[in-house]
Design a protein around this motif. Structure first.
Motif: not given
Length: 584
Positions: A419-435, A403-413
RNA sequence: GCGUUCGUAGCUCAGCUGGAUAGAGCGACGGACUUCGAAUCCGUAGGUCGGGGGUUCGACUCCCUCCGGACGCACCA
């Protein structure tokens, strides 16, 4: 890079041996020559300290270094030049030769960074091993990511890997959630309550605490339920099956979400009685002994420990008995060369004893058992405690980061650019945790800071993903015909400037990082290499025009280097179970 | 008490089998966008590597000791 380094080491060692012999010293001391990395690229790319030669030669190290360099002048050497720098013989690699190899990395593609260092080795790795009374939490995420990542790294080094998961689906803890459900459940189901099924089960496990307050006999009743389970009471088995199905299917959804998978599942309920025969065999051949009270034990004084019971006096087995049987059973299932257990460091004693026992039983593979011990994950607020309800649930954490990543995507316009903001946000979240989980040394306890993990700045997953996205963006533009790169030819010798050279070396040494990570079961080695590559690229990108370069050849060549960086990022992130993003 | 393990900048972490002036990130302070994605980059400040011994030409790294933290020392899993 590795072969160059080794070639230079051999050349120098040979020269050193000859020099030692000439001076009447023992030439075998030449084996003490090891390759180091100079602190600054201006001093060279590989360094060989000559201190160990000072005593046998009775000369000062700087003089020795100079003498060695002088001797090398006459012989044929690997590409590059060498120079005495104080007490070191330093090598300056031939930049164009290394750059040429680097720009061909995209040709290797997904296989760039792979090696055959573990070819022919069969490695079984056990990880995750959840209990079926509650959903996965942050600690499991570390375990899962570690197991999955190490598996991928071992495979990248040529090993044959079998990932296994031991589902802990029996025991009194399961009975507690069953009892709680019998009391409060009223026939509800995950579907009827619209709750993810493992959470549904977990909620009843938590409510067992309420039950205890209402019913002082609750603990005893849970024990009674376990007895009924062992007696295969139909109703009990039925409920147990239902609730386990809920728990396991929910947990599997979290695995899918995080990119974790297994080749084989073992279930404790099916194997908890194994091991008894093995203990009997050990008793027969004298590895174990029968104590006065009738229990079977092993004397551990040889490894500095006391005694350990392996079979109770009533002949029932315990945890250790089970693990003995299971290890042997697994080797029969899939004869492995090594077996890795990814289990928290609180079980160090258990594995030390287990490995010793298997060795005493005469299994030659017992010496290749390895406990990949990892530390606790704590929060900035302190330790997670079940009783205080401060345990961070895996799904909840991922949801929140998404949700936080999605907000960031939205606020950056940038919603229209992905392609898919929610899916992208999910992948960013996964990158954040796993890294975040993978960049720390496995064996140490660590503090997980959610906000920090998601930062797009600094040593984080999203930062590395961002560099990949930037390169992808440039390549898309090139393919659309933007810039002059399309008209140029790739000339590796153009990459000899200091900014490029730093990047070239990092791309070239990526395979070594993968090998080192495999040898040490340590994904953090890959993580820190990726960060070094990403930040070097970011600097390069900032300082030098790439796609927009006026000279077509330079543009094409720099873009080729960028593409090589992309390959490293894509492959490396893959090893860490982090999605590579073309755009974010 | 015994065992294992950890203690590096305010915070989170690197530092490969001992080697060249101990490195990053965050945070703080100060800079850089009409220019390939500023979700970025650059600079400054900040450490007697828990204390003390020892081995070595050389120790954050190896050994001993003390202090401090974590975990373990079940016929639980």
């Amino acid at each position: 890079m590795k072969s160059l380094r080794e070639a230079w080491r051999a050349a120098i060692a040979t020269a050193v041996a000859a020099y030692l012999e000439e001076k009447g010293a023992d030439p075998s001391i030449a084996s003490a020559i090891v390759a180091e990395s100079p602190p600054d690229a201006s001093m060279g790319d590989i360094g060989f300290p000559v201190f160990p030669l000072a005593k046998p030669l009775r000369m000062g190290p700087p003089q020795i270094a100079a003498a060695i360099v002088e001797r090398l002048a006459g012989s044929t050497l690997p590409p590059g030049t060498c120079k005495a720098v104080g007490p070191y013989v330093n090598v300056f690699l031939d930049r164009a030769a290394v750059a040429k190899a680097v720009v061909s990395a995209p040709v290797a593609g997904a296989s760039y960074g792979s090696s055959d260092s573990l070819a022919g080795t069969r490695i079984m790795i056990e990880f995750s091993s959840p209990n079926t009374n509650k959903p996965l939490h942050l600690g499991h995420l570390r375990n899962d990511a570690l197991g999955e990542s190490v598996s991928r790294i071992l495979k990248a080094n040529g090993a044959e890997v079998l990932k296994i998961n031991l589902i802990n689906d029996r025991g009194v803890h399961i009975c507690k959630s069953m009892l709680s459900y019998m009391t409060y459940g009223k026939g509800t189901t995950p579907d009827s309550e619209k709750v993810k099924s493992d959470h549904f089960v977990g909620d009843y496990y938590v409510r067992f605490n309420d039950l205890k307050k209402e019913d002082p006999q609750a603990e005893e009743k849970a024990q009674d339920l376990l007895v009924k389970w062992e007696a295969a009471d139909p109703e009990t088995i039925d409920l147990w099956k239902t609730m386990n199905e809920w728990a396991v299917s929910g947990i599997r959804r979290t695995y899918d979400r995080t990119g974790v998978s297994f080749d084989k599942f073992y279930y404790e309920s099916q194997i908890y009685l194994t091991g008894k025969e093995e203990v009997q065999k050990g008793l027969a051949n004298g590895a174990f002994f029968k104590a006065e009270d009738g229990s079977v034990r092993i004397d551990l004084s040889a490894i500095g420990l006391e005694e350990k019971v392996l079979l109770r006096k009533d002949g029932t087995s315990i945890y250790m008995t089970q693990d003995i049987g299971l290890a042997i059973h697994r080797h029969e299932d899939w004869p492995f060369d090594r077996l890795v257990y990814v289990v928290a460091n609180e079980q160090q004693y258990h594995f030390k004893v287990l490995f010793y026992i298997l060795e005493k039983l005469g299994y030659e593979w017992a010496k290749n058992l390895f406990h990949l011990s990892y530390g606790l994950v704590n929060l900035p607020e302190g330790r997670m405690k079940t009783r205080e309800g401060t345990v961070v649930d895996a799904d909840t954490l991922l949801d929140s980061l998404r949700d936080q990543a999605l907000e960031e995507i939205q606020s950056k316009g940038r919603e229209d650019s992905v392609a898919d903001p929610v899916a992208t946000a999910e992948q960013v979240a996964l990158g954040a945790v796993h890294y975040y989980l993978m960049q720390a040394t496995p064996s140490k306890d660590m503090i997980f800071n959610p906000a920090e993990s998601l930062s797009f700045n600094g040593n984080t997953g999203p930062y590395i993903q961002y560099m990949g996205a930037r390169i992808s963006s440039m390549l898309r533009k090139r393919d659309r015909g933007e810039g002059k790169a399309g008209a140029g030819t790739i000339k590796p010798e153009l990459l000899s400037g200091n900014a490029e050279w730093e990047l070239v070396k990092l791309v070239a040494s990526y395979p070594e990082a993968v090998e080192l990570a495999g040898a040490g079961y340590n994904p953090a080695v890959v993580a820190s290499h990726l960060y070094a590559v990403a930040s070097a690229f970011s600097r390069f990108y900032h300082d030098e025009p790439i796609l927009t370069c006026e000279d077509p050849d330079l543009a094409a060549t720099r873009l080729a280097l960028s593409e090589a960086v992309l390959v490293v990022l894509r492959n490396g992130l893959g090893l860490l179970c982090i999605p590579f993003l073309e755009a974010m």
